[in-house]
Design a protein around this motif. Structure first.
Motif, PDB file in Angstrom:
ATOM      1  N   ALA A  88      11.897  22.805 -35.804  1.00 45.09           N
ATOM      2  CA  ALA A  88      10.776  21.999 -35.307  1.00 45.09           C
ATOM      3  C   ALA A  88       9.480  22.547 -35.888  1.00 45.09           C
ATOM      4  CB  ALA A  88      10.729  22.045 -33.784  1.00 45.09           C
ATOM      5  N   ILE A  89       8.647  21.646 -36.412  1.00 47.01           N
ATOM      6  CA  ILE A  89       7.324  22.023 -36.913  1.00 47.01           C
ATOM      7  C   ILE A  89       6.308  21.187 -36.144  1.00 47.01           C
ATOM      8  CG2 ILE A  89       5.858  22.319 -38.928  1.00 47.01           C
ATOM      9  CD1 ILE A  89       8.323  22.199 -40.679  1.00 47.01           C
ATOM     10  N   TYR A  90       5.285  21.868 -35.618  1.00 49.28           N
ATOM     11  CA  TYR A  90       4.316  21.219 -34.742  1.00 49.28           C
ATOM     12  C   TYR A  90       3.000  20.983 -35.488  1.00 49.28           C
ATOM     13  CZ  TYR A  90       7.608  22.575 -31.108  1.00 49.28           C
ATOM     14  OH  TYR A  90       8.747  22.731 -30.353  1.00 49.28           O
ATOM     15  N   SER A  91       2.557  19.734 -35.457  1.00 49.66           N
ATOM     16  CA  SER A  91       1.250  19.397 -36.012  1.00 49.66           C
ATOM     17  C   SER A  91       0.188  19.718 -34.972  1.00 49.66           C
ATOM     18  CB  SER A  91       1.201  17.909 -36.372  1.00 49.66           C
ATOM     19  OG  SER A  91      -0.081  17.544 -36.832  1.00 49.66           O
ATOM     20  N   ASP A  92      -0.715  20.621 -35.322  1.00 49.51           N
ATOM     21  CA  ASP A  92      -1.754  21.076 -34.397  1.00 49.51           C
ATOM     22  C   ASP A  92      -2.901  20.063 -34.391  1.00 49.51           C
ATOM     23  OD1 ASP A  92      -3.917  22.303 -33.159  1.00 49.51           O
ATOM     24  OD2 ASP A  92      -3.484  24.283 -33.974  1.00 49.51           O
ATOM     25  N   ILE A  93      -2.992  19.295 -33.314  1.00 47.97           N
ATOM     26  CA  ILE A  93      -4.102  18.360 -33.111  1.00 47.97           C
ATOM     27  C   ILE A  93      -4.943  18.907 -31.964  1.00 47.97           C
ATOM     28  CG2 ILE A  93      -4.787  15.988 -32.613  1.00 47.97           C
ATOM     29  CD1 ILE A  93      -3.259  16.241 -35.221  1.00 47.97           C
ATOM     30  N   GLU A  94      -6.096  19.446 -32.311  1.00 47.22           N
ATOM     31  CA  GLU A  94      -6.946  20.059 -31.301  1.00 47.22           C
ATOM     32  C   GLU A  94      -7.510  18.998 -30.346  1.00 47.22           C
ATOM     33  OE1 GLU A  94      -7.704  23.542 -30.916  1.00 47.22           O
ATOM     34  OE2 GLU A  94      -5.853  23.505 -32.095  1.00 47.22           O
ATOM     35  N   VAL A 151      -1.688  23.331 -39.309  1.00 44.68           N
ATOM     36  CA  VAL A 151      -3.040  22.961 -38.883  1.00 44.68           C
ATOM     37  C   VAL A 151      -3.663  22.115 -39.986  1.00 44.68           C
ATOM     38  CG1 VAL A 151      -5.192  23.755 -37.880  1.00 44.68           C
ATOM     39  CG2 VAL A 151      -3.171  25.211 -37.784  1.00 44.68           C
ATOM     40  N   GLY A 152      -3.586  20.805 -39.796  1.00 47.07           N
ATOM     41  CA  GLY A 152      -4.100  19.898 -40.816  1.00 47.07           C
ATOM     42  C   GLY A 152      -5.257  19.068 -40.316  1.00 47.07           C
ATOM     43  N   LEU A 153      -5.291  17.809 -40.740  1.00 51.60           N
ATOM     44  CA  LEU A 153      -6.397  16.916 -40.379  1.00 51.60           C
ATOM     45  C   LEU A 153      -6.504  16.767 -38.865  1.00 51.60           C
ATOM     46  CD1 LEU A 153      -5.768  14.123 -43.034  1.00 51.60           C
ATOM     47  CD2 LEU A 153      -7.382  16.028 -43.173  1.00 51.60           C
ATOM     48  N   GLN A 154      -7.737  16.697 -38.407  1.00 55.28           N
ATOM     49  CA  GLN A 154      -7.993  16.579 -36.981  1.00 55.28           C
ATOM     50  C   GLN A 154      -8.455  15.163 -36.620  1.00 55.28           C
ATOM     51  OE1 GLN A 154      -7.303  19.198 -34.694  1.00 55.28           O
ATOM     52  NE2 GLN A 154      -6.248  19.790 -36.579  1.00 55.28           N
ATOM     53  N   ALA A 155      -8.542  14.911 -35.330  1.00 53.12           N
ATOM     54  CA  ALA A 155      -8.918  13.577 -34.841  1.00 53.12           C
ATOM     55  C   ALA A 155     -10.281  13.178 -35.399  1.00 53.12           C
ATOM     56  CB  ALA A 155      -8.943  13.573 -33.317  1.00 53.12           C
ATOM     57  N   PRO A 156     -10.448  11.905 -35.719  1.00 52.08           N
ATOM     58  CA  PRO A 156     -11.725  11.468 -36.307  1.00 52.08           C
ATOM     59  C   PRO A 156     -12.907  11.553 -35.352  1.00 52.08           C
ATOM     60  CG  PRO A 156     -10.298   9.585 -35.887  1.00 52.08           C
ATOM     61  CD  PRO A 156      -9.468  10.808 -35.633  1.00 52.08           C
ATOM     62  N   CYS A 157     -12.638  11.704 -34.049  1.00 50.19           N
ATOM     63  CA  CYS A 157     -13.735  11.792 -33.083  1.00 50.19           C
ATOM     64  C   CYS A 157     -14.094  13.237 -32.753  1.00 50.19           C
ATOM     65  CB  CYS A 157     -13.367  11.030 -31.805  1.00 50.19           C
ATOM     66  SG  CYS A 157     -11.739  11.436 -31.149  1.00 50.19           S
ATOM     67  N   THR A 158     -13.696  14.186 -33.626  1.00 53.37           N
ATOM     68  CA  THR A 158     -14.090  15.585 -33.457  1.00 53.37           C
ATOM     69  C   THR A 158     -15.145  15.932 -34.498  1.00 53.37           C
ATOM     70  OG1 THR A 158     -12.381  16.397 -34.973  1.00 53.37           O
ATOM     71  CG2 THR A 158     -11.774  16.172 -32.645  1.00 53.37           C
ATOM     72  N   THR A 159     -15.607  17.163 -34.458  1.00 54.45           N
ATOM     73  CA  THR A 159     -16.625  17.617 -35.417  1.00 54.45           C
ATOM     74  C   THR A 159     -16.026  18.484 -36.512  1.00 54.45           C
ATOM     75  OG1 THR A 159     -17.123  19.536 -34.009  1.00 54.45           O
ATOM     76  CG2 THR A 159     -18.443  17.535 -33.673  1.00 54.45           C
ATOM     77  N   TYR A 160     -14.713  18.578 -36.570  1.00 56.69           N
ATOM     78  CA  TYR A 160     -14.099  19.380 -37.628  1.00 56.69           C
ATOM     79  C   TYR A 160     -14.435  18.788 -38.991  1.00 56.69           C
ATOM     80  CZ  TYR A 160     -11.451  21.900 -34.094  1.00 56.69           C
ATOM     81  OH  TYR A 160     -11.099  22.685 -33.030  1.00 56.69           O
ATOM     82  N   SER A 161     -14.520  19.660 -39.972  1.00 55.76           N
ATOM     83  CA  SER A 161     -14.927  19.214 -41.312  1.00 55.76           C
ATOM     84  C   SER A 161     -13.873  18.353 -41.982  1.00 55.76           C
ATOM     85  CB  SER A 161     -15.216  20.433 -42.198  1.00 55.76           C
ATOM     86  OG  SER A 161     -14.050  21.240 -42.328  1.00 55.76           O
ATOM     87  N   SER A 162     -12.641  18.447 -41.536  1.00 51.90           N
ATOM     88  CA  SER A 162     -11.564  17.677 -42.155  1.00 51.90           C
ATOM     89  C   SER A 162     -10.876  16.846 -41.076  1.00 51.90           C
ATOM     90  CB  SER A 162     -10.559  18.618 -42.818  1.00 51.90           C
ATOM     91  OG  SER A 162      -9.586  17.896 -43.503  1.00 51.90           O
ATOM     92  N   ARG A 163     -11.065  15.520 -41.162  1.00 54.14           N
ATOM     93  CA  ARG A 163     -10.551  14.637 -40.120  1.00 54.14           C
ATOM     94  C   ARG A 163      -9.701  13.534 -40.734  1.00 54.14           C
ATOM     95  NH1 ARG A 163     -15.940  15.569 -39.073  1.00 54.14           N
ATOM     96  NH2 ARG A 163     -16.564  13.554 -39.963  1.00 54.14           N
ATOM     97  N   MET A 164      -8.778  13.051 -39.955  1.00 52.27           N
ATOM     98  CA  MET A 164      -7.923  11.964 -40.414  1.00 52.27           C
ATOM     99  C   MET A 164      -8.711  10.660 -40.470  1.00 52.27           C
ATOM    100  SD  MET A 164      -5.618  11.616 -36.933  1.00 52.27           S
ATOM    101  CE  MET A 164      -5.356  13.384 -36.866  1.00 52.27           C
ATOM    102  N   SER A 165      -8.158   9.707 -41.171  1.00 59.56           N
ATOM    103  CA  SER A 165      -8.836   8.428 -41.373  1.00 59.56           C
ATOM    104  C   SER A 165      -8.956   7.644 -40.066  1.00 59.56           C
ATOM    105  CB  SER A 165      -8.067   7.605 -42.400  1.00 59.56           C
ATOM    106  OG  SER A 165      -8.606   6.305 -42.516  1.00 59.56           O
ATOM    107  N   THR A 166      -9.996   6.839 -40.016  1.00 62.85           N
ATOM    108  CA  THR A 166     -10.145   5.922 -38.878  1.00 62.85           C
ATOM    109  C   THR A 166      -9.342   4.645 -39.089  1.00 62.85           C
ATOM    110  OG1 THR A 166     -12.139   5.014 -39.912  1.00 62.85           O
ATOM    111  CG2 THR A 166     -12.444   6.774 -38.294  1.00 62.85           C
ATOM    112  N   VAL A 167      -8.728   4.497 -40.260  1.00 64.08           N
ATOM    113  CA  VAL A 167      -7.850   3.359 -40.537  1.00 64.08           C
ATOM    114  C   VAL A 167      -6.419   3.791 -40.196  1.00 64.08           C
ATOM    115  CG1 VAL A 167      -6.987   1.766 -42.289  1.00 64.08           C
ATOM    116  CG2 VAL A 167      -9.365   2.574 -42.382  1.00 64.08           C
TER     117      VAL A 167
END
Length: 673
Positions: A268-274, A223-239
Motif C-alpha cells: 500500500a502506498i499512501y498519497s499525502d493530501i494535507e 508527498v505530491g500535488l496538494q489541494a488547489p484550495c491550499t497555499t502550497y506552491s505545488s497544487r493539483m489542477s482545478t480541472v
C-alpha cells in the motif's frame, strides 16, 4: 522562485571574479561555496550547514540552504514536513547518482563529490543553473563509485499488521530503528513526491531489506500535488480531468520509487493530501486526483491509499463512498489527533473502510525516546491486511476464434473468486471492472470464445479472497495471426489445376511464423461444411503452397490453428470456378440445300439429363434454335437442316449449376450451297 533571470547567471560568474554589479540585475547577491575542491555559486541568502560539525541537523528541503557532507547521527527532524524550496546538498560521491522528482543530481568525479540541487516543482531549470556554476578547483581521488544493485522487490508494505506505528520526516538510522524495537514494529517512510521535505540518506533498498528481516513493517508515503484550495506552491489542477491524470502520474512515479526500494506489488502506498478548507471545486479536484492515483495503483498491482486530514479529505472521501463517479482509495490513513476511541473519527463513518483498511494518526509532533534514541514522531494505530497474491503460471493457448486460459491459484489463500477480463489489443484491462468479463469463479482454467479473426487480446486475472480484497493482476497476451490467400486462377477447365498460396504472420511484429502447421480447407460451392484439403508446414518465410485439381467449383481457405500465446486465424475464402470441358463437332461442315448436318459433342463431367442449348448467331446476337438433354455419357447431338443457302454460325451452351460454371463450345461455321 527562479534563481537566475536571463543575464544574471553571467553576472554571478562575474562576481566570482570580483566584479561589482549594479542595477536591477544585482538584485540577487551570490556567494561561493567550496567543498572538497569543488566550488559552486549560490544565492548569498542560503545558509551553509556543515553536517560534520552538526551531525544531527535535519536536512530539510522546505527551506533554502547548502548542506555540506553527510550526517552520521540520527537527524533531529520534525515528525512531519511538506513543501519544497531550493537548495543544495554536497556530499562524498560513493554511488552512481539518480535524479528524481524535485532532486537534480550530478556526479563530480574529479572532486569525488555528489551535488544534489533540490527545487520546487517547475523550477528544474533554476536548479540546473546553480549546478552549471560549479567547477573543480582541486582534483582528488574519489572513492570507488558503487553501481546500484539490481533490486528484486520482495517486501510487502504493510502486509498484515495491527498495532502501533510511528512516522517521521526522515527515515531513521539503523541504530535508531534497532533502538525503537520492540516498542514499535511499524514505521512510516516518505518514499517519493515532489513535496517530500526531508532528505532520505538512510532510505535505501539495503535499509528496507535489513529492517524487514528484523520484523519491521512499513507505511509508504508519497508527498505530491496538494489541494488547489491550499497555499502550497505545488497544487493539483482545478480541472477534474486533469487532476485525474495528475493522480495517475503520481502513482506511477511512486510505484517506480517503491520498486527501487524493494517494495513489491500488494504494498500500500499512501498519497499525502494535507488538510484543506473544502469547497465544491476543491473537493472535485481532490477526489479526481485520488481516483487517478488509486486506479493507477490497482493497475500496477499495488494498493492505493490516501493519507488525509479527517475533517477535510476524510470527510470528502466519505461523502462519496458509494458513488460510482470516483474510485475510492483501498486504504484510508486519517489524521485526527486526540479522537477516541483510537481507529475512529466522527468525520468517517465506522461502516466505511472496515475490511482492515484503516490507519489512524491520533497524535502529532510527539517526542519519544526508546533505547536511548529520541525522535519527533506522529503516532498511528494500524489495522491493515494485504490483498491476496496473484495467480501464477497464467498462460493462454489460442485456437481459431477461441483460447484456453489456465493458471494456478495461490496457496494458503481462501479464494472468493478468480476474475478474468480481456481487452482487444496488447494492453490488458487496468481494473477488475474494466474490459470484457471472461470468467468469474474458483476454477483454474477458462475458455475465451467468440474471438475475432486476425486480432490480438490481452487478459488479466485477479484473485479476490474470501474477505473481498483483490490482489494484483496477472497478465497474459494472446497475439493475433494473419493468413493471406492467393490463387493462380479464378476459373479453370475441368481437369485443370490451380496453385494456392499463403503467408502466416504474427500481428505484433509482422513476423513470419515458420515451421507451423498450416491447413488448407475446402468446400464445394454449394456445400455448407468445410473439410481439410491439405496439411502442410510453413517454410522459413511462413509461406505454404498447394496445387489442387478441383472437380467442382470450390471455395478454398487457409488456416492456422494457433498455439501457445498465439490466436489461430483464417484467411479470406477464395472461389475457384470450374467449367466443364465441352467438345464440339460439325459433320459435315458444308452441305447442299435440303441436306442435314450433325452438331454433336460431349460435356465432361457428363451432367446427364441436364439441358444444352443450340444457338445460332444473328447479327451481333445469339438466338436459340433448339435444346436437348445430355445422355449418361454427357453426349449431345443436334441435326441441323437450314432452309436457305448461306453461311451459318452455331454453338452449344450449357448453363451453370450449383457445382460448375457455365460453359459453351467454340463456334462452328456451316456452309449451305
Amino acid at each position: 522562485m527562479r534563481l537566475y533571470k536571463p543575464g544574471v547567471l553571467a553576472l554571478a560568474l562575474g562576481l566570482l571574479a570580483g566584479l561589482t554589479a549594479s542595477g536591477p540585475a544585482a538584485a540577487e547577491e551570490t556567494k561561493t561555496v567550496s567543498y572538497r575542491g569543488y566550488q559552486v555559486t549560490v544565492p548569498a541568502r542560503w545558509p551553509v550547514v556543515d553536517l560534520a560539525a552538526s551531525p544531527s541537523t535535519c536536512v530539510r528541503f522546505d527551506r533554502p540552504a547548502v548542506y555540506l557532507g553527510r550526517s552520521t547521527a540520527q537527524a533531529d527532524c520534525p515528525a512531519h514536513l511538506v513543501g519544497r524550496s531550493e537548495g543544495l546538498v554536497l556530499e562524498p560521491l560513493t554511488s552512481a547518482p539518480s535524479s528524481s522528482e524535485g532532486l537534480l543530481r550530478r556526479a563530480i568525479a574529479d572532486a569525488g563529490v555528489l551535488a544534489t540541487a533540490y527545487y520546487a516543482p517547475g523550477e528544474e531549470q533554476a536548479a540546473s543553473d546553480v549546478l552549471a556554476t560549479g567547477r573543480v578547483v582541486s582534483k582528488s581521488q574519489s572513492a570507488r563509485i558503487a553501481q546500484p544493485a539490481l533490486v528484486t522487490p520482495s517486501v510487502v508494505a504493510t502486509g498484515n499488521f495491527t498495532g502501533n506505528a510511528f512516522d517521521t520526516c526522515t527515515a531513521p538510522s539503523q541504530a535508531a530503528m534497532d533502538a525503537w524495537q520492540p516498542d514499535y514494529k511499524a514505521a512510516g517512510v516518505y518514499i517519493s513526491g515532489a513535496l517530500r521535505a526531508c532528505d532520505q540518506p538512510n532510505l535505501t533498498a539495503d535499509w528496507v531489506s535489513a529492517n524487514a528481516a528484523k520484523g519491521w513493517k512499513f507505511l509508504l508515503i508519497d508527498v505530491g500535488l496538494q489541494a488547489p484550495c491550499t497555499t502550497y506552491s505545488s497544487r493539483m489542477s482545478t480541472v477534474p480531468g486533469t487532476a485525474l491524470a495528475q493522480g495517475r502520474t503520481a502513482a506511477f512515479n511512486a510505484v517506480t520509487a517503491a520498486k527501487a526500494l524493494g517494495f513489491a506489488p500488494r504494498s500500500a502506498i499512501y498519497s499525502d493530501i494535507e488538510a484543506y478548507t473544502s469547497t465544491a471545486a476543491c473537493k472535485a479536484s481532490v477526489l479526481s486526483y485520488l481516483s487517478g492515483w488509486t486506479q493507477q495503483m490497482i493497475a500496477l498491482g499495488y494498493v492505493g491509499g490516501a493519507y488525509v486530514g479527517a475533517a477535510s479529505g476524510g470527510a470528502d472521501l466519505a461523502s462519496v463512498y458509494t458513488s460510482t463517479a470516483y474510485t475510492r482509495p483501498d486504504n484510508i490513513w486519517f489524521a485526527h489527533w486526540g479522537s477516541t476511541p483510537t481507529g475512529t473519527s466522527r468525520f468517517i463513518p465506522a461502516t466505511y473502510w472496515t475490511n482492515h483498511q484503516r490507519v489512524h494518526q491520533y497524535v502529532g509532533n510527539a517526542s519519544e525516546t526508546h533505547g536511548g534514541v529520541k525522535m519527533s514522531i506522529d503516532k498511528n494505530w494500524v489495522d491493515v491486511t494485504a490483498p491476496p497474491p496473484p495467480v501464477t503460471g497464467f498462460a493462454v493457448t489460442g485456437s481459431a476464434a477461441s483460447a484456453a486460459l489456465r493458471w494456478t491459484n495461490p496457496a494458503n489463500t481462501t479464494i472468493g473468486q478468480i476474475i478474468v477480463r480481456s481487452a482487444a489489443g496488447s494492453t490488458p484491462p487496468a481494473l477488475p471492472t474494466s474490459g470484457t468479463l471472461v470468467y468469474a469463479g474458483t476454477a483454474s482454467s477458462a475458455t475465451a470464445t467468440g474471438l475475432a479473426n486476425s486480432a490480438s487480446y490481452a487478459y488479466r486475472a485477479w484473485v479476490k479472497d474470501s474477505t473481498g480484497k483483490i490482489g494484483p493482476g496477472a497478465d497474459v497476451r494472446l497475439v493475433g495471426t494473419k493468413a493471406t490467400i492467393t490463387s493462380s486462377a479464378a476459373a479453370l477447365m475441368y481437369t485443370g489445376s490451380v496453385t494456392l498460396s499463403t503467408t502466416i504472420t504474427r500481428l505484433d511484429a509482422a513476423a513470419k511464423l515458420s515451421g507451423v502447421r498450416v491447413i488448407l480447407y475446402s468446400k464445394a460451392k454449394n456445400a455448407t461444411k468445410w473439410s481439410t484439403a491439405a496439411t502442410l508446414t510453413a517454410d522459413a518465410n511462413g509461406a505454404v503452397t498447394s496445387v489442387r485439381k478441383p472437380t467442382v467449383s470450390t471455395y478454398y481457405m487457409w488456416g492456422y490453428n494457433g498455439g501457445a500465446g498465439l490466436l489461430g486465424t483464417r484467411s479470406a475464402a477464395a472461389l475457384v470456378q470450374v467449367r466443364p470441358a465441352m467438345s464440339a463437332y460439325l459433320s459435315p461442315a458444308a452441305i447442299k440445300l435440303g441436306a442435314a448436318t450433325l452438331f454433336y459433342g460431349y460435356l465432361n463431367p457428363p451432367h446427364a439429363g441436364t439441358t444444352v442449348y443450340l444457338q445460332r448467331r444473328s447479327g451481333t446476337s445469339w438466338v436459340a434454335v433448339t435444346t436437348t438433354k445430355l445422355t449418361t455419357t454427357g453426349k449431345y447431338s443436334f441435326s441441323i437442316k437450314p432452309t436457305a443457302r448461306g453461311t451459318y454460325t452455331y454453338r452449344v451452351v450449357w448453363l451453370a449449376d450449383a457445382d460448375h460454371q457455365g460453359t459453351q463450345t467454340p463456334s462452328k461455321v456451316l456452309t449451305v450451297s
